[in-house]
Scaffold this motif. Structure first.
Motif, mmCIF file in Angstrom:
data_model
loop_
_atom_site.group_PDB
_atom_site.id
_atom_site.type_symbol
_atom_site.label_atom_id
_atom_site.label_comp_id
_atom_site.label_asym_id
_atom_site.label_seq_id
_atom_site.Cartn_x
_atom_site.Cartn_y
_atom_site.Cartn_z
ATOM 1 N N LEU A 256 0.824 -1.209 0.000
ATOM 2 C CA LEU A 256 0.000 0.000 0.000
ATOM 3 C C LEU A 256 0.860 1.261 0.000
ATOM 4 N N ILE A 257 1.914 1.241 0.818
ATOM 5 C CA ILE A 257 2.794 2.411 0.927
ATOM 6 C C ILE A 257 3.484 2.696 -0.400
ATOM 7 N N ASN A 258 3.997 1.655 -1.019
ATOM 8 C CA ASN A 258 4.752 1.838 -2.274
ATOM 9 C C ASN A 258 3.876 2.211 -3.456
ATOM 10 N N ASN A 259 2.563 2.102 -3.266
ATOM 11 C CA ASN A 259 1.654 2.474 -4.357
ATOM 12 C C ASN A 259 0.935 3.786 -4.087
ATOM 13 N N ILE A 260 1.421 4.515 -3.073
ATOM 14 C CA ILE A 260 0.873 5.850 -2.815
ATOM 15 C C ILE A 260 1.265 6.764 -3.967
ATOM 16 N N THR A 261 0.327 7.548 -4.433
ATOM 17 C CA THR A 261 0.611 8.539 -5.484
ATOM 18 C C THR A 261 0.437 9.941 -4.910
ATOM 19 N N PRO A 262 1.224 10.932 -5.355
ATOM 20 C CA PRO A 262 2.312 10.772 -6.336
ATOM 21 C C PRO A 262 3.492 9.985 -5.750
ATOM 22 N N LYS A 263 4.369 9.515 -6.610
ATOM 23 C CA LYS A 263 5.501 8.691 -6.209
ATOM 24 C C LYS A 263 6.508 9.482 -5.394
ATOM 25 N N GLY A 264 7.456 8.756 -4.816
ATOM 26 C CA GLY A 264 8.505 9.420 -4.042
ATOM 27 C C GLY A 264 8.658 8.866 -2.643
ATOM 28 N N ILE A 265 8.008 7.712 -2.366
ATOM 29 C CA ILE A 265 8.091 7.108 -1.033
ATOM 30 C C ILE A 265 9.479 6.524 -0.803
ATOM 31 N N VAL A 266 10.026 6.824 0.386
ATOM 32 C CA VAL A 266 11.314 6.266 0.795
ATOM 33 C C VAL A 266 11.091 5.532 2.114
ATOM 34 N N THR A 267 11.363 4.226 2.127
ATOM 35 C CA THR A 267 11.222 3.442 3.356
ATOM 36 C C THR A 267 12.517 3.533 4.155
ATOM 37 N N ILE A 268 12.420 4.026 5.365
ATOM 38 C CA ILE A 268 13.591 4.211 6.226
ATOM 39 C C ILE A 268 13.914 2.914 6.968
ATOM 40 N N ARG A 269 12.863 2.254 7.475
ATOM 41 C CA ARG A 269 13.058 1.053 8.281
ATOM 42 C C ARG A 269 11.877 0.114 8.061
ATOM 43 N N SER A 270 12.155 -1.169 7.971
ATOM 44 C CA SER A 270 11.086 -2.128 7.767
ATOM 45 C C SER A 270 11.425 -3.433 8.492
ATOM 46 N N THR A 271 10.681 -3.693 9.573
ATOM 47 C CA THR A 271 10.810 -4.953 10.300
ATOM 48 C C THR A 271 9.419 -5.592 10.381
ATOM 49 N N LYS A 272 9.338 -6.747 11.017
ATOM 50 C CA LYS A 272 8.047 -7.437 11.114
ATOM 51 C C LYS A 272 7.026 -6.610 11.878
ATOM 52 N N SER A 273 7.499 -5.786 12.823
ATOM 53 C CA SER A 273 6.567 -5.043 13.671
ATOM 54 C C SER A 273 6.602 -3.529 13.452
ATOM 55 N N LEU A 274 7.518 -3.020 12.608
ATOM 56 C CA LEU A 274 7.670 -1.567 12.468
ATOM 57 C C LEU A 274 8.039 -1.184 11.044
ATOM 58 N N ILE A 275 7.351 -0.152 10.525
ATOM 59 C CA ILE A 275 7.684 0.420 9.217
ATOM 60 C C ILE A 275 7.748 1.931 9.371
ATOM 61 N N GLN A 276 8.841 2.537 8.929
ATOM 62 C CA GLN A 276 8.982 3.990 8.933
ATOM 63 C C GLN A 276 9.241 4.450 7.503
ATOM 64 N N PHE A 277 8.538 5.497 7.072
ATOM 65 C CA PHE A 277 8.701 5.955 5.693
ATOM 66 C C PHE A 277 8.365 7.442 5.582
ATOM 67 N N TYR A 278 8.872 8.063 4.501
ATOM 68 C CA TYR A 278 8.506 9.448 4.193
ATOM 69 C C TYR A 278 8.432 9.588 2.683
ATOM 70 N N ASN A 279 7.919 10.687 2.245
ATOM 71 C CA ASN A 279 7.859 11.003 0.818
ATOM 72 C C ASN A 279 8.817 12.157 0.554
ATOM 73 N N SER A 280 9.669 11.996 -0.431
ATOM 74 C CA SER A 280 10.665 13.041 -0.731
ATOM 75 C C SER A 280 10.014 14.360 -1.111
ATOM 76 N N ARG A 281 8.735 14.302 -1.465
ATOM 77 C CA ARG A 281 8.018 15.538 -1.804
ATOM 78 C C ARG A 281 7.600 16.299 -0.547
ATOM 79 N N TRP A 282 7.661 15.610 0.631
ATOM 80 C CA TRP A 282 7.274 16.272 1.871
ATOM 81 C C TRP A 282 8.488 16.987 2.467
ATOM 82 N N SER A 283 9.135 17.825 1.705
ATOM 83 C CA SER A 283 10.378 18.465 2.161
ATOM 84 C C SER A 283 10.179 19.955 2.370
ATOM 85 N N PHE A 284 11.066 20.532 3.183
ATOM 86 C CA PHE A 284 11.035 21.959 3.426
ATOM 87 C C PHE A 284 11.481 22.708 2.174
#
Length: 335
Positions: A256-284
């Motif tokens: 679901l995360i990787n199919n978010i539009t518009p593109k630009g998702i970067v997964t920081i961490r991915s374990t069985k119990s935790l996923i952290q991600f951001y979109n490069s478009r969400w920048s200052f």
């Protein structure tokens, strides 16, 4: 034959004409009100049920029969100062059965007979450090039980094992759930004609639950051991390939995360119990002086964290530590 063909044949033998498996399925297929609420693994609810069945004035239909039967059997132990004859002659209709009084699982106080009985019920949990010694001191130190009150301490476990400490072994009578269930069955047989359908179901289902899941030589245990002995290879294969619910949820979330539009998702961490991600478009923007590398040196204004436990999924929005108060207010007002 290939390994895959051997495994397939092994599984076929496991499910075809397996009388023990069919018998086990029959054993656990019927409705049991206690199993329906998952009580087989909840020690505190076992204690609550026993306390209910031991209380003479509760609407279970057994009166004082089960309580008196239990106490007479426990009193046969040579260490007790109360004889079975005293228990048989005593009237327990006024007995008060308390739950978790001062953390004691079950406390029975009979003022007419001047008897106090403390029961520590153990099914899955182990014996706590100085737990029994502490409970004995609490009961004996209670001003409400005068000196003429006789006191009895029962250590109720699945196997009827003795307490760990020698001093506790002298003061606490060991009794097993197997013996207790046998007494409850006797109480049901003796009073069955006087019970209503709801009362009969309640008692029968509790006995059934204990025999299925708790008692060491339960019917379910024997069948399960027989099935495993005869079909070890197939069962080990099933366990090896059993679905992992948390891993499946993680895979779905990543999809679901990787199919978010518009593109630009970067997964920081991915374990069985935790996923952290951001979109490069969400920048200052360039005009956000001092904030471009405020969040983990990547210049984004926030990221998401998804964590999962056995029964819940939590979504958290993380924002950076911002030193420009005006920028912080602007960011929060636009989220």
């Amino acid at each position: 034959k290939t390994r895959e063909e051997q495994d397939k044949k092994c599984l076929e033998n496991f499910i075809v004409n397996n009388k023990a498996l069919e018998e086990l399925e029959d054993q656990i297929a019927g409705l049991n009100i206690f199993e329906a609420i998952g009580m087989q693994h909840q020690e505190i609810r076992h204690s609550a049920t026993l306390a209910f069945l031991m209380a003479p004035k509760k609407p279970h239909g057994l009166g004082q029969y089960f309580l008196k039967k239990f106490l007479k059997n426990v009193a046969r132990d040579s260490t007790t100062k109360i004889s079975p004859i005293e228990m048989d002659c005593a009237d327990f209709l006024d007995a008060e059965v308390r739950r978790e009084w001062r953390n004691i699982d079950i406390l029975i106080v009979c003022r007419s007979a001047k008897i106090v009985i403390a029961i520590e019920n153990k099914i899955w949990a182990g014996e706590g450090e100085k737990q029994l010694e502490k409970y004995k001191q609490i009961v004996e130190g209670e001003a409400d039980w005068k000196e003429e009150y006789k006191k009895m301490f029962v250590f109720l476990t699945v196997d009827g094992i003795a307490p760990q400490k020698e001093s506790d072994q002298k003061n606490w009578i060991s009794y097993s759930h197997e013996e207790l269930v046998a007494l409850l069955q006797q109480a049901l047989n003796a009073n069955g004609k006087n019970l209503g359908p709801d009362q009969d179901v309640l008692i029968r289902h509790y006995i059934e639950l204990m025999r299925r899941w708790i008692l060491k030589d339960s019917e379910v245990t024997k069948l399960a051991q027989k099935i495993y002995s005869n079909h070890k290879q197939a069962i080990d294969l099933i366990i090896e390939h059993k679905p992992d619910a948390r891993a499946n949820i993680r895979t779905h979330l990543l999809h679901l995360i990787n199919n978010i539009t518009p593109k630009g998702i970067v997964t920081i961490r991915s374990t069985k119990s935790l996923i952290q991600f951001y979109n490069s478009r969400w920048s200052f923007g360039e005009n956000w002086v001092g904030e471009l590398k405020a969040f983990k040196d990547v210049g984004v204004c926030f990221e998401f964290e998804i964590s999962q436990s056995l029964d819940a999924i939590r979504l958290v929005l993380l924002i950076p530590q911002m030193y420009n108060a005006e920028n912080k207010i602007t960011l929060l007002s636009n989220i």
